[in-house]
Design a protein around this motif. Structure first.
Motif: not given
Length: 92
Positions: A64-72, A54-62, A20-23
């Motif tokens: 998406k990463v978690v969903e892509s990992y779990t779906s894979f 901006r915080c909501n955008g960061q949470l959305e990014g996290v 997950v990107p540190k940003m």
């Protein structure tokens, strides 16, 4: 702890976690409260809303990463379950 290595299935190994990107984990800092007059409030509220967005955008990014990992991971498990069912049918 008891280990049942005889029951292990090499094909069910979990995939390594996606980085997950540190940003996306940077804390969201509220703007300094420098309101002196009533007319200063709208600007301050706008700054606060920008921080929240901006915080909501960061949470959305996290998310998406978690969903892509779990779906894979779910696709791999589903594929392995289908292979195991095929093996069981061939044995019978």
């Amino acid at each position: 702890m008891l280990s049942l290595s005889g029951c292990a299935d090499e094909s069910l190994r979990s995939t390594p976690p996606l980085p997950v990107p540190k940003m996306l984990f940077r804390p969201c800092q509220a703007p300094d409260y420098q309101v002196r007059y009533y007319g200063d409030y709208p600007g301050y509220v706008a700054e606060l809303l920008a921080v929240i967005e901006r915080c909501n955008g960061q949470l959305e990014g996290v998310r998406k990463v978690v969903e892509s990992y779990t779906s894979f991971d779910n696709e791999i498990l589903s594929s392995n379950n289908n292979k195991n069912k095929e093996k069981q049918l061939k044995v019978k």
